[in-house]
Design a protein around this motif. Sequence first.
Motif, PDB file in Angstrom:
ATOM      1  N   ALA A 154       0.836  -0.651   0.229  1.00 49.43           N
ATOM      2  CA  ALA A 154      -0.137  -0.187  -0.293  1.00 49.43           C
ATOM      3  C   ALA A 154       1.163   1.136  -0.019  1.00 49.43           C
ATOM      4  CB  ALA A 154      -1.119   0.077   1.102  1.00 49.43           C
ATOM      5  N   GLY A 155       2.603   0.988   0.930  1.00 50.08           N
ATOM      6  CA  GLY A 155       2.939   2.560   0.388  1.00 50.08           C
ATOM      7  C   GLY A 155       4.303   1.960   0.157  1.00 50.08           C
ATOM      8  N   VAL A 156       5.468   2.318  -0.458  1.00 47.62           N
ATOM      9  CA  VAL A 156       6.405   2.596   0.349  1.00 47.62           C
ATOM     10  C   VAL A 156       7.484   3.161   0.075  1.00 47.62           C
ATOM     11  CG1 VAL A 156       8.745   1.691  -2.034  1.00 47.62           C
ATOM     12  CG2 VAL A 156       6.123   1.221  -2.619  1.00 47.62           C
ATOM     13  N   ALA A 291       8.987   7.769   7.992  1.00 43.46           N
ATOM     14  CA  ALA A 291       8.369   8.210   7.683  1.00 43.46           C
ATOM     15  C   ALA A 291       7.524   7.306   6.780  1.00 43.46           C
ATOM     16  CB  ALA A 291       8.758   8.445   5.815  1.00 43.46           C
ATOM     17  N   ALA A 292       7.523   5.723   7.165  1.00 44.98           N
ATOM     18  CA  ALA A 292       6.850   4.253   6.754  1.00 44.98           C
ATOM     19  C   ALA A 292       5.636   4.525   7.719  1.00 44.98           C
ATOM     20  CB  ALA A 292       7.941   3.489   7.262  1.00 44.98           C
ATOM     21  N   GLU A 309       4.045   6.596  -1.758  1.00 46.57           N
ATOM     22  CA  GLU A 309       5.652   6.584  -2.009  1.00 46.57           C
ATOM     23  C   GLU A 309       6.596   8.144  -1.851  1.00 46.57           C
ATOM     24  OE1 GLU A 309       5.728   6.097  -6.293  1.00 46.57           O
ATOM     25  OE2 GLU A 309       4.406   4.294  -6.378  1.00 46.57           O
ATOM     26  N   THR A 310       6.625   7.512  -1.001  1.00 48.46           N
ATOM     27  CA  THR A 310       7.886   9.379   0.064  1.00 48.46           C
ATOM     28  C   THR A 310       9.508   8.399   0.224  1.00 48.46           C
ATOM     29  OG1 THR A 310       6.442   8.827   1.875  1.00 48.46           O
ATOM     30  CG2 THR A 310       8.056   9.596   2.376  1.00 48.46           C
ATOM     31  N   ARG A 311      10.003   9.523  -0.339  1.00 50.73           N
ATOM     32  CA  ARG A 311      11.278   9.508  -1.630  1.00 50.73           C
ATOM     33  C   ARG A 311      12.108   9.956  -0.145  1.00 50.73           C
ATOM     34  NH1 ARG A 311      14.108   5.935  -4.296  1.00 50.73           N
ATOM     35  NH2 ARG A 311      12.539   6.820  -6.082  1.00 50.73           N
ATOM     36  N   VAL A 312      13.496   9.717   0.909  1.00 50.14           N
ATOM     37  CA  VAL A 312      14.195   9.704   2.102  1.00 50.14           C
ATOM     38  C   VAL A 312      15.243   9.703   1.691  1.00 50.14           C
ATOM     39  CG1 VAL A 312      15.406   9.285   4.028  1.00 50.14           C
ATOM     40  CG2 VAL A 312      12.880   8.350   3.240  1.00 50.14           C
ATOM     41  N   PRO A 313      15.505  11.123   1.339  1.00 49.36           N
ATOM     42  CA  PRO A 313      17.049  11.686   0.896  1.00 49.36           C
ATOM     43  C   PRO A 313      18.390  11.306   2.238  1.00 49.36           C
ATOM     44  CG  PRO A 313      16.128  14.136   2.368  1.00 49.36           C
ATOM     45  CD  PRO A 313      14.907  12.184   2.149  1.00 49.36           C
ATOM     46  N   SER A 314      19.442  11.496   0.910  1.00 47.62           N
ATOM     47  CA  SER A 314      20.506  10.987   1.786  1.00 47.62           C
ATOM     48  C   SER A 314      22.002  12.014   1.222  1.00 47.62           C
ATOM     49  CB  SER A 314      20.995   9.696   0.225  1.00 47.62           C
ATOM     50  OG  SER A 314      21.588  10.214  -1.032  1.00 47.62           O
TER      51      SER A 314
END
Length: 324
Positions: A154-156, A291-292, A309-314
Amino acid sequence: MPSRRVTIRDVARAAGVSTTTVSEALSGQGRIAVETRERVRRVAEEIGYVASAAARSLRLGRSGALGLYVPDRTVGFEYYVQLSRGAAEAALTHGMALTLVPAWDNVEQLRALHIDGLIVADPAVGDPVLEVLRSLPVPMVTVEVDLSPGAQPAGVVASDHVSATGELLDHVVATGAGSIAVLAPGEETSFGRQIRAVCRRYAGIRVVDIPLAYRPEDATGAVDAALAAGADALVLVPDGSAIVALHHLQGRGIRVPDDLLLASYVDGPSLQIARPRITAVDIDPRGTGEAAVRALVDIVVHSRRDVVETRVPSRLHVRESTRA
């Protein structure tokens, strides 16, 4: 004697509304005016009302708990400790508990888990526990893409490992290293597949196999294999493996960075206090866990239907271990 516990009836009486209105205002449910909702919340705070988590869960038909499943043998790895901490803190802010789900071989007990949703960290193709967890009637959010055929989370929540790996390798190449070895896990996870794909873009970079959930002897064996092939720079991908490599190199009388450059893909507190401090990429595990949980709460509590959908910065941190 202890003072009497403030109840929902006390809030209703003080706010001049029904107990049903109080319940809906504090839970975010129902169709009531914004002014009424805010007034009820203000009154509840003023008179010291604290909602019962058990009563709220019973009323909403939920357990009030989220599950977190991490790969086997990773207990104690800094990345997963920080990810779990971020997830637990975020769950508490939403009035929910976090349940750690182990790699359990009792299928019936796994299916009996009483949770409202599940977070899976680094899903791997062929994981038998994950096959059981997918059958649970609860939404799932994965940390990294699930490569298994037919997987429909359901989410990533994921980092851009392609860009981060490229930035790290560009830095090591720029130091003038002649033979770079990347010790990386296989392609059964999205994490490993992305990193190996980037390595193939660089001429002369050798990839040496190491499990994601490695044992110390796995790491030292991979280091010895890379050295035997003539490597003068090592990039270790699995969390914490660079520390194992550093101690092994020092035991062999190999100096970092004088004799050999050393870097890690996953950053952590131990790399920041090592001697020398180790160059690494911070992929923000704590923020990833938070975020999860936010994504899962959107689905469980707020009934979000589209895939989250969530993008985590690095961020790359260059330290002494790659300063030739």
